[in-house]
Design an enzyme around this catalytic site. Structure first.
Site, mmCIF file in Angstrom:
data_model
loop_
_atom_site.group_PDB
_atom_site.id
_atom_site.type_symbol
_atom_site.label_atom_id
_atom_site.label_comp_id
_atom_site.label_asym_id
_atom_site.label_seq_id
_atom_site.Cartn_x
_atom_site.Cartn_y
_atom_site.Cartn_z
ATOM 1 N N LYS A 190 0.833 -1.205 0.000
ATOM 2 C CA LYS A 190 0.000 0.000 0.000
ATOM 3 C C LYS A 190 0.865 1.252 0.000
ATOM 4 O O LYS A 190 0.641 2.188 -0.773
ATOM 5 C CB LYS A 190 -0.936 -0.008 1.199
ATOM 6 N N GLU B 91 9.606 -5.369 4.892
ATOM 7 C CA GLU B 91 9.718 -6.765 4.464
ATOM 8 C C GLU B 91 9.568 -6.892 2.944
ATOM 9 O O GLU B 91 10.355 -7.575 2.271
ATOM 10 C CB GLU B 91 8.641 -7.619 5.156
ATOM 11 N N GLY C 278 -5.702 -2.536 4.069
ATOM 12 C CA GLY C 278 -4.925 -3.637 3.506
ATOM 13 C C GLY C 278 -5.600 -4.980 3.658
ATOM 14 O O GLY C 278 -5.610 -5.807 2.738
ATOM 15 N N ARG C 279 -6.176 -5.243 4.834
ATOM 16 C CA ARG C 279 -6.785 -6.559 5.081
ATOM 17 C C ARG C 279 -8.141 -6.705 4.410
ATOM 18 O O ARG C 279 -8.760 -7.759 4.488
ATOM 19 C CB ARG C 279 -6.891 -6.796 6.584
ATOM 20 N N GLU D 205 -6.796 -7.830 13.725
ATOM 21 C CA GLU D 205 -6.165 -6.544 13.417
ATOM 22 C C GLU D 205 -7.206 -5.429 13.401
ATOM 23 O O GLU D 205 -6.870 -4.255 13.559
ATOM 24 C CB GLU D 205 -5.440 -6.618 12.069
ATOM 25 N N HIS E 16 -7.739 -34.328 14.894
ATOM 26 C CA HIS E 16 -6.617 -35.138 15.374
ATOM 27 C C HIS E 16 -5.517 -34.258 15.976
ATOM 28 O O HIS E 16 -4.378 -34.721 16.138
ATOM 29 C CB HIS E 16 -6.063 -35.978 14.223
ATOM 30 N N LYS F 45 7.074 -1.988 14.362
ATOM 31 C CA LYS F 45 7.806 -1.622 13.146
ATOM 32 C C LYS F 45 8.846 -0.544 13.447
ATOM 33 O O LYS F 45 9.997 -0.621 12.984
ATOM 34 C CB LYS F 45 6.824 -1.106 12.085
#
Length: 554
Positions: A205, A211, A266-267, A352, A383, A511
């Site tokens: 964005k 990263e 963003g999400r 978030e 399981h 960050k």
């Protein structure tokens, strides 16, 4: 407002104490038509919420709480383009990306719908050209692999959707994902690729995410001597960003910079140009079907009365359990292999958004604002952690998600899968009491003493609530509706609980600290660090410079 002072809130607190003494078996016995009354059938799926610890009186108060907190007013403001993201002064308009707004909205002097359609047109043109072999690398060979470099919303959404639509994937262009700044992930992906036929989509964005940009620079170096840097950027890189000028400064051609806007979180961005990998993987027409499915849920959320509104009911149940019943977690349990990334996607989307402790008025909250979201594929979970769901003292409400039509043609598999999903939700609801356990053990020939010894360990109290979402089939349209269902559920939770769901200040602190720590980690010159962090950096420095490990204790 202080919502805890509402009479509705206080009634719900009382009802929560009372409901802890009731059992789902009792609720079903009292109301034979409960399953029919507490279900909604929508075009894409059936939503069964009958296995929840609520009755009509509780639901009346939950719906009244939604009205008392002006859910309908805030919903109208969101769809109208009002800046409901108050701390950043931005609208929240991801429904506009899929044509889900009931009325035209203008921002910056122009219709939002025109901006969206223009960008979708550019996306369609590029994707079709790519599939037709018209997008080539520096040496003239057609692009066969696209690597998406992104993190968070620029990664989880597209990855989840492509996995979910495995039955619709094309095989002429392969899509790969790299999100971790740990170079091992990038190295593993690049190991199987040919630089001459590989393209990178840098999805960020801000076009400044550490990263993502670190991975982008490493990807650029990977091309080595294939071509000059400028030529590689022009032929082997595209960008998806809300900061197009930064992408151009990086060296990516303007015609290969695809845009979305700061009113898209963003999400919640997979519907925008961030969905480029989706359109590549399944074709643009299927991507459009995904958008259409989400738009159908937008219309349902906007138009349906609250008591027949699936996102609203899901949100009210979540508020009921987390805030009033004090159940701190919620499990997402897909019984559909293709949905294996859905729990991780919904974990980010909800935690978030609603992991907040400050009201819209700037006051500290005195109540829980959202559960811990976790889960995995249901069959694998059976399981792994279902023991906890069935017999732990903690109660974890759950969403079971499956489909009527299988995504394959292997005989007999799907019935076993769905039988397990139905059995688990039934077992969580009903449990098995001491008398039933004892009778079962006696039928196996165990004696009275053996039964007395073993029975306590086999008792399941049940009374564990769940929703079941049964898709007609998992296809682009139903997936779009499913994801939008959860998006609007998240919005509704935040609206009722008086928090801002669309900022993410909790992500920013770490960050900033990481940016300050990186040079100290590299140099070993520490400045203003706590004793623990200083000790860890010292250990890193010593080991990285070859310090021997201590001798084992004798």
């Amino acid at each position: 407002m202080d919502i805890t002072q509402l009479s509705t809130w206080q009634q719900l607190e009382t009802q929560a104490r009372q409901m802890r003494g009731r059992h789902l078996r009792q609720l079903f016995a009292e109301e034979p038509q409960r399953a029919a009354r507490y279900s909604l059938e929508l075009p894409e799926f059936l939503f069964d919420y009958s296995k929840n610890l609520v009755d009509d009186e509780v639901l009346v108060n939950l719906l009244q709480l939604a009205r008392d907190t002006d859910l309908e007013g805030l919903r109208a403001r969101m769809f109208s383009g009002a800046p409901i993201n108050g701390t950043e002064g931005r609208p929240v308009l991801h429904p506009a990306l899929r044509g889900g707004l009931p009325d035209p909205v203008e921002l910056d002097g122009g219709p939002v719908a025109d901006l969206v359609e223009t960008e979708l047109g550019r996306l369609k043109e590029f994707v079709n050209l790519l599939h037709n072999g018209g997008v080539t690398g520096y040496t003239g060979r057609r692009i066969t692999d696209v690597v998406n470099l992104g993190v968070g919303g620029s990664h989880l959404g597209p990855e989840m959707v492509i996995g979910s639509l495995r039955a619709y994937r094309r095989d002429d262009v392969r899509v790969h994902f790299v999100s971790n700044v740990d170079g091992a992930e990038l190295a593993d992906v690049l190991a199987g690729l040919d630089a001459e036929t590989t393209m990178f989509a840098v999805s960020s964005k801000t076009f400044g995410t550490t990263e993502t940009m670190t991975n982008a620079r490493s990807a650029l170096r990977w091309f080595g001597e294939l071509a000059p840097r400028e030529a590689v950027l022009q032929k082997h890189f595209v960008a998806v960003t809300a900061s197009p000028e930064k992408a151009r400064e990086f060296g990516i051609e303007a015609q290969r910079v695809f845009r979305f806007w700061d009113w898209v979180g963003g999400r919640f961005s997979l519907w925008s140009a961030i969905g480029l990998p989706i359109a590549i993987a399944v074709g643009f027409d299927r991507f459009r079907e995904l958008l259409d499915g989400a738009a159908s849920m937008d219309r349902h959320f906007h138009e349906a009365p609250l008591e027949k509104n699936a996102p609203v009911l899901m949100a009210l149940l979540s508020v009921w359990y987390c805030t009033f019943m004090r159940y701190p977690a919620h499990a997402i349990l897909p019984y559909e292999q293709a949905l294996h990334r859905l729990p991780a996607y919904l974990q980010q989307a909800e935690m978030e958004s609603n992991g907040k402790s400050t009201t819209r008025a700037g006051e500290e909250v005195g109540y829980a604002t959202g559960p811990l979201i976790w889960g995995m594929l249901g069959i694998n979970g059976q399981h792994a952690f279902y023991q906890y769901l069935h017999q732990s003292p903690e109660v974890v409400p759950a969403d079971f998600i499956g489909s009527v039509a299988p995504g394959h043609d292997l005989e007999g598999h799907h019935e076993i899968l769905l039988a397990n999903m139905l059995a688990q939700s039934q077992a969580l609801m009903n449990g098995v009491d001491r008398e039933q356990v004892s009778a079962g053990l006696a039928a196996r020939g165990l004696g009275e003493k053996e039964i007395e010894k073993l029975a306590p360990f086999k008792v399941h109290k049940g009374n564990r609530p769940s929703n079941t979402i049964l898709l007609r089939r998992l296809d682009p349209r139903s997936l779009g509706a499913l994801v939008a269902l959860y998006e609007h559920k998240i919005f509704t939770q935040g609206a009722i609980l008086q928090i801002y769901s669309f900022d993410q200040w909790g992500v920013e602190l770490g960050k900033g600290l990481a940016a300050a720590l990186q040079p100290q980690l590299e140099s070993g010159e520490l400045h203003h660090q706590d004793a623990s962090t200083a000790g860890l950096i010292d250990y890193y420095q010593r080991v990285s410079k070859g310090a021997p490990a201590p001798e084992p204790a004798s």
